[in-house]
Design an enzyme around this catalytic site. Sequence first.
Site, PDB file in Angstrom:
ATOM      1  N   GLN A  90     -31.803  11.489  45.535  1.00  0.00           N
ATOM      2  CA  GLN A  90     -31.998  10.516  44.663  1.00  0.00           C
ATOM      3  C   GLN A  90     -32.972   9.112  44.794  1.00  0.00           C
ATOM      4  O   GLN A  90     -33.236   8.578  43.939  1.00  0.00           O
ATOM      5  CB  GLN A  90     -30.458   9.982  43.927  1.00  0.00           C
ATOM      6  N   ARG A 150     -20.906   7.904  40.247  1.00  0.00           N
ATOM      7  CA  ARG A 150     -21.126   7.549  39.015  1.00  0.00           C
ATOM      8  C   ARG A 150     -20.749   6.241  38.757  1.00  0.00           C
ATOM      9  O   ARG A 150     -20.024   5.969  37.864  1.00  0.00           O
ATOM     10  CB  ARG A 150     -20.857   8.544  37.892  1.00  0.00           C
ATOM     11  N   CYS A 151     -20.879   5.212  39.830  1.00  0.00           N
ATOM     12  CA  CYS A 151     -20.627   4.018  39.287  1.00  0.00           C
ATOM     13  C   CYS A 151     -21.338   2.989  40.555  1.00  0.00           C
ATOM     14  O   CYS A 151     -21.720   3.525  41.536  1.00  0.00           O
ATOM     15  CB  CYS A 151     -18.892   3.710  39.793  1.00  0.00           C
ATOM     16  N   GLU A 188     -23.464   4.952  33.670  1.00  0.00           N
ATOM     17  CA  GLU A 188     -22.190   4.915  34.501  1.00  0.00           C
ATOM     18  C   GLU A 188     -20.960   4.616  33.678  1.00  0.00           C
ATOM     19  O   GLU A 188     -19.878   4.576  34.077  1.00  0.00           O
ATOM     20  CB  GLU A 188     -22.280   4.432  35.824  1.00  0.00           C
TER      21      GLU A 188
HETATM   22  N1  MCN Z   1     -31.325   4.723  28.356  1.00  0.00           N
HETATM   23  C1  MCN Z   1     -31.681   4.254  27.250  1.00  0.00           C
HETATM   24  N2  MCN Z   1     -31.329   3.237  26.554  1.00  0.00           N
HETATM   25  C2  MCN Z   1     -30.653   2.067  27.503  1.00  0.00           C
HETATM   26  C3  MCN Z   1     -30.229   2.476  28.883  1.00  0.00           C
HETATM   27  C4  MCN Z   1     -30.638   3.885  29.185  1.00  0.00           C
HETATM   28  O1  MCN Z   1     -32.306   4.998  26.470  1.00  0.00           O
HETATM   29  N3  MCN Z   1     -30.650   0.910  27.073  1.00  0.00           N
HETATM   30  C5  MCN Z   1     -31.510   6.028  28.941  1.00  0.00           C
HETATM   31  C6  MCN Z   1     -32.541   5.811  30.112  1.00  0.00           C
HETATM   32  O2  MCN Z   1     -33.952   5.668  29.735  1.00  0.00           O
HETATM   33  C7  MCN Z   1     -31.998   6.967  30.927  1.00  0.00           C
HETATM   34  C8  MCN Z   1     -30.641   7.163  30.612  1.00  0.00           C
HETATM   35  O3  MCN Z   1     -30.374   6.422  29.469  1.00  0.00           O
HETATM   36  O4  MCN Z   1     -32.867   8.113  30.438  1.00  0.00           O
HETATM   37  C9  MCN Z   1     -29.808   6.710  31.821  1.00  0.00           C
HETATM   38  O5  MCN Z   1     -30.463   5.430  32.229  1.00  0.00           O
HETATM   39  P1  MCN Z   1     -29.738   4.356  33.299  1.00  0.00           P
HETATM   40  O6  MCN Z   1     -28.397   3.721  32.538  1.00  0.00           O
HETATM   41  O7  MCN Z   1     -30.818   3.309  33.450  1.00  0.00           O
HETATM   42  O8  MCN Z   1     -29.577   5.165  34.317  1.00  0.00           O
HETATM   43  P2  MCN Z   1     -30.104   6.004  35.504  1.00  0.00           P
HETATM   44  O9  MCN Z   1     -31.392   6.349  34.770  1.00  0.00           O
HETATM   45  O10 MCN Z   1     -30.504   4.924  36.468  1.00  0.00           O
HETATM   46  O11 MCN Z   1     -29.199   7.151  35.971  1.00  0.00           O
HETATM   47  C10 MCN Z   1     -28.436   6.663  36.929  1.00  0.00           C
HETATM   48  C11 MCN Z   1     -26.868   6.949  36.565  1.00  0.00           C
HETATM   49  C12 MCN Z   1     -26.242   7.420  37.766  1.00  0.00           C
HETATM   50  S1  MCN Z   1     -25.998   6.144  38.818  1.00  0.00           S
HETATM   51  C13 MCN Z   1     -25.358   8.349  37.772  1.00  0.00           C
HETATM   52  S2  MCN Z   1     -24.392   8.707  39.192  1.00  0.00           S
HETATM   53  C14 MCN Z   1     -25.675   9.640  36.782  1.00  0.00           C
HETATM   54  C15 MCN Z   1     -26.152   8.838  35.532  1.00  0.00           C
HETATM   55  O12 MCN Z   1     -26.940   7.927  35.616  1.00  0.00           O
HETATM   56  N4  MCN Z   1     -26.181  10.756  37.193  1.00  0.00           N
HETATM   57  C16 MCN Z   1     -26.159  11.699  36.126  1.00  0.00           C
HETATM   58  N5  MCN Z   1     -25.977   9.896  34.335  1.00  0.00           N
HETATM   59  C17 MCN Z   1     -26.288  11.356  34.982  1.00  0.00           C
HETATM   60  N6  MCN Z   1     -26.644  12.018  33.776  1.00  0.00           N
HETATM   61  C18 MCN Z   1     -26.932  13.397  34.272  1.00  0.00           C
HETATM   62  N7  MCN Z   1     -27.355  14.258  33.327  1.00  0.00           N
HETATM   63  N8  MCN Z   1     -26.901  13.632  35.705  1.00  0.00           N
HETATM   64  C19 MCN Z   1     -26.639  13.025  36.556  1.00  0.00           C
HETATM   65  O13 MCN Z   1     -26.613  13.296  37.970  1.00  0.00           O
HETATM   66 CU1  CUN Z   2     -23.071   5.269  41.534  1.00  0.00          CU
HETATM   67  S1  CUN Z   2     -23.323   7.228  41.620  1.00  0.00           S
HETATM   68 MO1  CUN Z   2     -25.130   6.856  40.603  1.00  0.00          MO
HETATM   69  O1  CUN Z   2     -25.177   5.301  41.502  1.00  0.00           O
HETATM   70  O2  CUN Z   2     -26.100   7.650  41.626  1.00  0.00           O
END
Ligand code: MCN
Ligand code: CUN
Length: 792
Positions: free
Chosen positions: A221, A368-369, A738
């Site tokens: 990641q 996932r946190c 998360e």
């Molecule tokens: N998004 C959005 N509008 C927002 C916030 C987010 O449209 N206000 C969209 C983003 O553009 C992105 C998705 O939602 O496409 C998730 O965004 P974000 O909250 O920024 O999280 P990350 O992209 O950094 O994803 C990481 C997070 C984590 S830490 C874990 S663990 C996790 C998760 O997301 N693992 C996943 N969701 C997952 N989902 C899938 N399918 N697979 C994983 O391994």
């Molecule tokens: Cu906290 S598990 Mo995600 O942060 O990759």
Amino acid sequence: MALDELKIGGMGASRRRVEDNRFIRGKGKYIDDVVLPAMLHMEILRSPVAHARIKSIDTSAAWEVPGVRLVLTGETMAARNLAWMPTLSYDTQAVIATDKVRFQGQEVAAVVADDPYIAKDACSKIVVEYEQLPAIVNPDQAKDSSAPLIRDDKVNQDSNKIFDWEIGDKEATERAFADADVVSSLELHYPRSHPSPLEPCGSIADFDRATGKLTVYMTTQAPHIIRAAVAMVAELPEHQIRIISPDLGGGFGNKVPVYPGYVISILASILTERPVKWIEDKSGNLISTGFGRDVYLKGEMALRKDGKILGMRMHTTSDHGAFFADAQPTKFKIGLMHSTFACYDVPAAYLTSDGYYTNKAPGGVAYRCSFRVTEAMFFQERMIHAAANDLGMDQAEFRRVNLVKDDAFPYRTAFGFLTDSGQYAKCLDLGLEAIGYSSFKAEQEEARKRGKLLGIGISTMTEPLGAGNSREYDIIGIKMFDSAELRVHMTGKAILRTGAKTQGQGHETTWAQIVAHELGIPADDIVVEEGDTDTAPFGMGTYASRSTPVAGAAVAMVSRKIRAKARKIAAHLLEVSEEDIEWELGRFYVRGNEERGVTIQDCALAAYSNVPDGMEPGLENNAYYDPPNLTWPFAAYICKVEVDPETGVWDVLKFVAVDDCGVRINPMVVEGQIMGGLTEAYAMANMQYITFDEEGNCIGANYIDYLLPTAWETPGFELHEVVTPCPHHPIGAKGIGECATVGGPAAFVNAVMSAIEHTGVRNVDMPLMPNRVYDAVRNGQDVSGMPPVRVE
Ligand code: MCN
Ligand code: CUN
């Protein structure tokens, strides 16, 4: 003439995920799909016992298996100073065991062969003589003065304790307790759980002696962090290392740490001078890679009769397994545990914690946190539930009294965080309305007549998402920011790269929407690429839902830089001064003369064919974004269950989720994130059981015992939204990835507790399997899930 943002797939459009085009056709390119010429295959031999001294290893029979190219032991690694590697928590972890094995499933040897089957067969020919030692499977045992020392490899380590830590205002908290009318207390264990992505981990290391370049395909990641770590550990020059993270079949935090298999495959490629592929099997992933949770939580709350929380004190004890390998970039010993109670107005709080080594696989992966936030919010909401009961107050009313008010932001929490914005009570009320809270009591009465126990559980929480900022967060000294690079081609199409790495969240879809919003280039005209350190700008990767808060912000900022240059080009094309240029989505025009304008595509073409004198040609740029603060989304999850007291089985009758993650880029993707997260929360609360017996054997180490929820047993979720823009994010977005996994479990558990607590039960540890619920109801007693478990 401005474009319709929804039509071009801009912000707010529920645009279909472009990556799914290849995924649902089976055309994704995952690690095992990558095949290099002359590639060899590696298998790892794992320890069958949890704690033992290695007396001898005989690899001679393995070397004799036809097709075997290399057998590696701890000795091979040690000869190159690679038997141990540093962890993200400033500890060390054995790559291949030399002196002792410290958990069941630990790496003991590896075989490299022409195909994976030969390698596996040859592993079974390796003879290891173990001298078994007593196994430690929980912190209580680890603390005992007669306990064997697990980390006898470390100088100055004379006990199994890893750390002590404290935060908060002890005196103020004591005063709050002295003033309290009621003191409520709770103690529980958040059990180990495993992220279990569909795709296990793997790597293909390809060292080219002629060029000196090391290319590693790796399920990670955070490719740039890996590059830095490889440069440091293997002492290779950073520009000669290329990390490529291909499509990932889920990560969920499991693919943040550096695992021994990666390191061994790299050395194997250097020694054989051929590409070496290592693909972990599912059991290997389940027993040896980072586990989440395994924290013992206890706390007391000082309360005033009218329901006001006066203070909170808490102690946590965490079980880290044999190596302190927590994947967390905070300087805090137990991650962001002190984000607990952040959504409530708690005047005084004090938290102490300690952590221990045990004979278990490394724990502390943030599943996932954001680094222990799940445990923090779970405890918070279980404690709130218990406190409301102790006061004889309604669950919703107690929360309403104590939730931070809308006009109190930015709000400084008792532990020092600054929460950014929110409408907490509004979210709660929306959820209560949707679940039918006002008619619940009557329904509960009616169900009792049928012999069924109804319960309703609430979980309200805000969580810190988006590490950095760089002032407070770093990984092995590297400051936490993120990046985006945008190249707009001559025809107005574009390629965007970021330092994040999607594992399934849909970045290829959503990042293009941010560019579309800022520049009016249709999302379909923008390709998004992540995960290759030779091409992507430097970034800290994806975890802590930091992509939107940090890399997403960088995407907006780089788009704005592009727009600023395009504006100059537009002025040149329109033969007016820049001050006379107005912008509407996709187009610049002359103020007062809307007809006279040029599109962003016209500007792109001109950037390569007709720039004003003195301007550099081209239309590309990058942005590094260091967020001023974390983002603080809010959620209210409310669950209604029916418990059958005769069997302990519980069914979810209704589940309502109200999420506020600020401005939503893609509402459909956000909803997918919430549903997926709630499914994982449900699994942890209901069925996922992985633990250890007295000998340190991992119980539940296969997918017959450790259950992944399917569509069949997963309840439906009703989703609602509230939007409070993030005040410090360029597009007002907060993280969401998360929230549901973090806040969800307490809603399920509180619901079951609400159904059965009239029997005198205060707590049943997760997972709330039917036998536990049955025992609790039958005996009117708490049920603890702490290991060791007895097995026949
Ligand atoms: N998004 C959005 N509008 C927002 C916030 C987010 O449209 N206000 C969209 C983003 O553009 C992105 C998705 O939602 O496409 C998730 O965004 P974000 O909250 O920024 O999280 P990350 O992209 O950094 O994803 C990481 C997070 C984590 S830490 C874990 S663990 C996790 C998760 O997301 N693992 C996943 N969701 C997952 N989902 C899938 N399918 N697979 C994983 O391994
Ligand atoms: Cu906290 S598990 Mo995600 O942060 O990759």
